[in-house]
Design a protein around this motif. Structure first.
Motif, PDB file in Angstrom:
ATOM      1  N   GLN A   1     -23.056  17.740  -6.792  1.00  0.00           N
ATOM      2  CA  GLN A   1     -23.383  19.149  -6.571  1.00  0.00           C
ATOM      3  C   GLN A   1     -22.521  20.054  -7.451  1.00  0.00           C
ATOM      4  OE1 GLN A   1     -21.728  21.884  -4.883  1.00  0.00           O
ATOM      5  NE2 GLN A   1     -23.566  23.150  -5.121  1.00  0.00           N
ATOM      6  N   LYS A   2     -21.264  19.697  -7.615  1.00  0.00           N
ATOM      7  CA  LYS A   2     -20.369  20.483  -8.473  1.00  0.00           C
ATOM      8  C   LYS A   2     -20.773  20.363  -9.945  1.00  0.00           C
ATOM      9  CE  LYS A   2     -16.319  20.290  -5.439  1.00  0.00           C
ATOM     10  NZ  LYS A   2     -14.947  19.752  -5.249  1.00  0.00           N
ATOM     11  N   LYS A   3     -21.289  19.201 -10.314  1.00  0.00           N
ATOM     12  CA  LYS A   3     -21.690  18.980 -11.708  1.00  0.00           C
ATOM     13  C   LYS A   3     -23.013  19.661 -12.019  1.00  0.00           C
ATOM     14  CE  LYS A   3     -22.140  15.263 -15.106  1.00  0.00           C
ATOM     15  NZ  LYS A   3     -22.082  13.779 -15.323  1.00  0.00           N
ATOM     16  N   TYR A   4     -23.904  19.743 -11.026  1.00  0.00           N
ATOM     17  CA  TYR A   4     -25.238  20.337 -11.222  1.00  0.00           C
ATOM     18  C   TYR A   4     -25.503  21.416 -10.158  1.00  0.00           C
ATOM     19  CZ  TYR A   4     -25.879  16.091 -14.006  1.00  0.00           C
ATOM     20  OH  TYR A   4     -25.742  15.067 -14.916  1.00  0.00           O
ATOM     21  N   PRO A   5     -24.707  22.472 -10.156  1.00  0.00           N
ATOM     22  CA  PRO A   5     -24.855  23.488  -9.101  1.00  0.00           C
ATOM     23  C   PRO A   5     -26.173  24.254  -9.166  1.00  0.00           C
ATOM     24  CG  PRO A   5     -23.351  24.266 -10.807  1.00  0.00           C
ATOM     25  CD  PRO A   5     -23.637  22.820 -11.101  1.00  0.00           C
ATOM     26  N   GLN A   6     -26.799  24.301 -10.358  1.00  0.00           N
ATOM     27  CA  GLN A   6     -28.079  25.001 -10.481  1.00  0.00           C
ATOM     28  C   GLN A   6     -29.225  24.202  -9.877  1.00  0.00           C
ATOM     29  OE1 GLN A   6     -26.302  23.892 -13.125  1.00  0.00           O
ATOM     30  NE2 GLN A   6     -25.721  25.592 -14.479  1.00  0.00           N
ATOM     31  N   ILE A   7     -29.017  22.912  -9.699  1.00  0.00           N
ATOM     32  CA  ILE A   7     -30.098  22.031  -9.255  1.00  0.00           C
ATOM     33  C   ILE A   7     -29.908  21.547  -7.823  1.00  0.00           C
ATOM     34  CG2 ILE A   7     -31.371  19.905  -9.742  1.00  0.00           C
ATOM     35  CD1 ILE A   7     -30.303  20.049 -12.591  1.00  0.00           C
ATOM     36  N   ILE A   8     -28.688  21.133  -7.511  1.00  0.00           N
ATOM     37  CA  ILE A   8     -28.446  20.441  -6.242  1.00  0.00           C
ATOM     38  C   ILE A   8     -27.965  21.396  -5.152  1.00  0.00           C
ATOM     39  CG2 ILE A   8     -27.028  18.700  -5.081  1.00  0.00           C
ATOM     40  CD1 ILE A   8     -27.075  17.075  -7.657  1.00  0.00           C
ATOM     41  N   ARG A   9     -28.639  21.328  -4.021  1.00  0.00           N
ATOM     42  CA  ARG A   9     -28.220  22.032  -2.809  1.00  0.00           C
ATOM     43  C   ARG A   9     -27.869  20.968  -1.775  1.00  0.00           C
ATOM     44  NH1 ARG A   9     -33.213  25.160  -1.179  1.00  0.00           N
ATOM     45  NH2 ARG A   9     -31.829  26.066   0.385  1.00  0.00           N
ATOM     46  N   LEU A  10     -26.620  20.945  -1.365  1.00  0.00           N
ATOM     47  CA  LEU A  10     -26.105  19.887  -0.498  1.00  0.00           C
ATOM     48  C   LEU A  10     -25.855  20.418   0.905  1.00  0.00           C
ATOM     49  CD1 LEU A  10     -24.844  17.079   0.032  1.00  0.00           C
ATOM     50  CD2 LEU A  10     -22.707  17.966  -0.955  1.00  0.00           C
ATOM     51  N   PHE A  11     -26.373  19.686   1.890  1.00  0.00           N
ATOM     52  CA  PHE A  11     -26.192  20.047   3.297  1.00  0.00           C
ATOM     53  C   PHE A  11     -25.645  18.832   4.041  1.00  0.00           C
ATOM     54  CE2 PHE A  11     -29.596  22.587   1.539  1.00  0.00           C
ATOM     55  CZ  PHE A  11     -29.277  23.873   1.957  1.00  0.00           C
ATOM     56  N   ARG A  12     -24.648  19.072   4.866  1.00  0.00           N
ATOM     57  CA  ARG A  12     -24.044  17.992   5.645  1.00  0.00           C
ATOM     58  C   ARG A  12     -24.178  18.310   7.129  1.00  0.00           C
ATOM     59  NH1 ARG A  12     -20.422  13.757   5.644  1.00  0.00           N
ATOM     60  NH2 ARG A  12     -18.808  13.699   7.243  1.00  0.00           N
ATOM     61  N   ASN A  13     -24.780  17.406   7.887  1.00  0.00           N
ATOM     62  CA  ASN A  13     -24.893  17.585   9.328  1.00  0.00           C
ATOM     63  C   ASN A  13     -23.553  17.287   9.997  1.00  0.00           C
ATOM     64  OD1 ASN A  13     -27.645  18.073   8.944  1.00  0.00           O
ATOM     65  ND2 ASN A  13     -28.179  15.918   9.230  1.00  0.00           N
ATOM     66  N   LYS A  14     -23.171  18.124  10.933  1.00  0.00           N
ATOM     67  CA  LYS A  14     -21.910  17.921  11.636  1.00  0.00           C
ATOM     68  C   LYS A  14     -21.950  16.684  12.518  1.00  0.00           C
ATOM     69  CE  LYS A  14     -20.546  22.788  11.628  1.00  0.00           C
ATOM     70  NZ  LYS A  14     -20.204  23.969  12.453  1.00  0.00           N
ATOM     71  N   GLU A  15     -23.135  16.366  13.017  1.00  0.00           N
ATOM     72  CA  GLU A  15     -23.330  15.144  13.787  1.00  0.00           C
ATOM     73  C   GLU A  15     -24.638  14.510  13.366  1.00  0.00           C
ATOM     74  OE1 GLU A  15     -25.323  17.132  17.775  1.00  0.00           O
ATOM     75  OE2 GLU A  15     -23.171  16.695  17.756  1.00  0.00           O
TER      76      GLU A  15
END
Length: 339
Positions: free
Chosen positions: A63-77
Motif C-alpha cells: 500500500q505504501k509503494k502503490y498508494p494511488q492504487i491500493i486501499r487497505l482495510f484491516r478488520n479488528k476481529e
C-alpha cells in the motif's frame, strides 16, 4: 497507462482481494494484479480479516509503494469470508468488480482489459468469466481444471439471462463460474444487495460466491472467455479427523441453507433440484456419522424434513444408523473416533 496516473480519475475496475493468514502467497497475488496492462484506471481493495501472521504487514508494504492504487482495510476481529467480501464491495469505487483471492494469482496480463472490453460492448452482460488452471505450489506445475469436459456445455461465449441459474444451484458441474476469474457490474450486485441484504449477510451462509453468481445469472447474460487467466492454488489436504468432518459438515450445511434460500427466492421447485439433494444430503449425513457429534443430528434432520424430496438409499441407511445411538457410537469407536 502508468501506475502513477491512476489517482487522477475514478477507477473503472475495483479488484477485491480478501485475505487471512496468507503471508506466503499474498505477494504473488498482488503482483499479478499490479502487472495488469490496461488503458483504464483500476484500484485494489484489500480486506485483511484480522490476520495473525505477517500478511497485514506485507499488505501495508504494498500500500505504501502503490498508494494511488491500493486501499487497505484491516478488520479488528475476524468477520469471516462473507462479511469481509461484501464489506469490500461496498467500498468499491469502480464501475466493474473483479476479485483475486490472496492465495491465487492471475496469469494473463490482459485479463482486466479483455473483460472490460466485453462489458463495455454489451450492457446486457452482467458478468464475464474465463478459463483457469489448478496450480500445484510444491511442483510449480499447472493442470487443467476440467480435463473431462464436464463444464463444456455451460461455457458458451454468451449465455442468456437465467440460463445458468439452475445449473449453478444444482451443481451440474464443479465450479461453473470461478469467481476469481470473473468481472461483474457493480450496480447490478448493489441493487440486489440493497433489496435483499440478508442473502449476502446471513452468517449461516458459508460462502460468498454462489449467491453472487446466481444473482448475476438471473440479472443478465453471462459471457465466457476460454483464455486461461487464473492459477487456482491447490492446498494441502490434511489427514481426516473428527474436527475436519465437523468443519466439512458446517460448511456444506451452510451451502445447503443458502441453496434453499435461493431456491425459494427464485421460485424453483424441489423436483428441479432433486439431483442436488440426492448428492448433498447423504454426504452431510456421512460427515455427521463420522464426526460422532450427535448434538447436530436432531437439528439437521428437522431442517431436511422440510425439503419435499424422496431420500435415496444412502440417506435412509444413515438415518437408521443414527437413530440407534449405541450402534452409531459403537461403529465410531471401532473405526477409531470418539465423541
Amino acid at each position: 497507462m502508468t501506475k502513477n496516473n491512476l489517482n487522477k480519475q475514478l477507477p473503472i475496475v475495483s479488484v477485491i482481494v480478501i485475505t487471512y493468514n496468507q503471508q506466503n502467497t499474498i505477494r504473488q497475488s498482488l503482483d499479478s494484479i499490479l502487472n495488469q496492462v490496461t488503458d483504464f484506471t483500476y484500484e485494489i481493495i484489500i480486506g485483511d480479516d484480522a490476520s495473525i501472521d505477517n500478511t497485514y504487514d506485507l499488505c501495508k508494504e504494498y500500500q505504501k509503494k502503490y498508494p494511488q492504487i491500493i486501499r487497505l482495510f484491516r478488520n479488528k476481529e475476524n468477520k469471516g469470508i462473507l462479511n469481509n467480501y461484501y464489506d469490500c464491495i461496498l467500498r468499491a469505487n469502480g464501475k466493474y468488480i473483479a476479485d483475486c483471492a490472496g492465495d491465487d494469482f492471475w496469469i494473463d496480463k490482459l485479463k482486466l482489459q479483455k473483460q472490460v472490453n466485453i462489458l463495455e460492448k454489451d450492457p446486457e452482460i452482467s458478468l464475464v468469466h474465463t478459463g483457469w488452471h489448478y496450480y500445484n505450489p510444491q511442483s510449480h506445475t499447472f493442470s487443467e481444471s476440467d480435463p473431462t469436459g464436464t463444464r463444456e456445455k455451460f461455457l458458451k461465449s454468451i449465455l442468456n439471462k437465467n440460463d445458468l441459474v439452475l445449473p449453478i444451484l444444482r451443481r451440474d458441474a464443479p465450479i461453473i463460474i470461478h469467481l476469481c476469474t470473473a468481472m461483474y457490474r457493480k450496480d447490478v450486485i448493489l441493487d440486489e444487495y440493497n433489496k435483499d441484504t440478508f442473502l449476502f449477510r446471513n452468517k449461516e451462509f458459508s460462502c460468498e460466491d454462489i449467491q453472487l453468481e446466481v444473482v448475476m445469472a438471473a440479472s443478465g447474460k453471462i459471457a465466457y472467455l476460454p483464455d486461461i487467466t487464473l492459477a487456482y492454488r491447490q492446498g494441502h489436504i490434511s489427514a481426516t479427523s473428527d474436527e475436519s468432518f465437523e468443519k466439512i459438515f458446517n460448511f456444506y450445511f451452510g451451502t445447503l441453507k443458502l441453496n434453499r434460500y435461493l431456491q425459494q427466492k427464485y421460485k424453483i421447485g424441489n423436483s428441479e433440484l432433486e439431483s442436488y439433494y440426492d448428492t448433498l444430503i447423504p454426504y452431510l449425513y456421512a460427515q455427521l456419522f463420522y464426526s460422532g457429534k450427535r448434538q447436530h443430528i436432531k437439528y439437521f434432520e428437522t431442517y431436511t424434513s422440510k425439503i419435499d424430496y424422496k431420500p435415496g438409499w444412502k440417506t435412509v441407511i444413515y438415518k437408521i444408523l443414527l437413530k440407534i445411538k449405541w450402534l452409531h457410537l459403537g461403529i465410531i469407536k471401532i473405526i477409531g473416533k470418539h465423541d
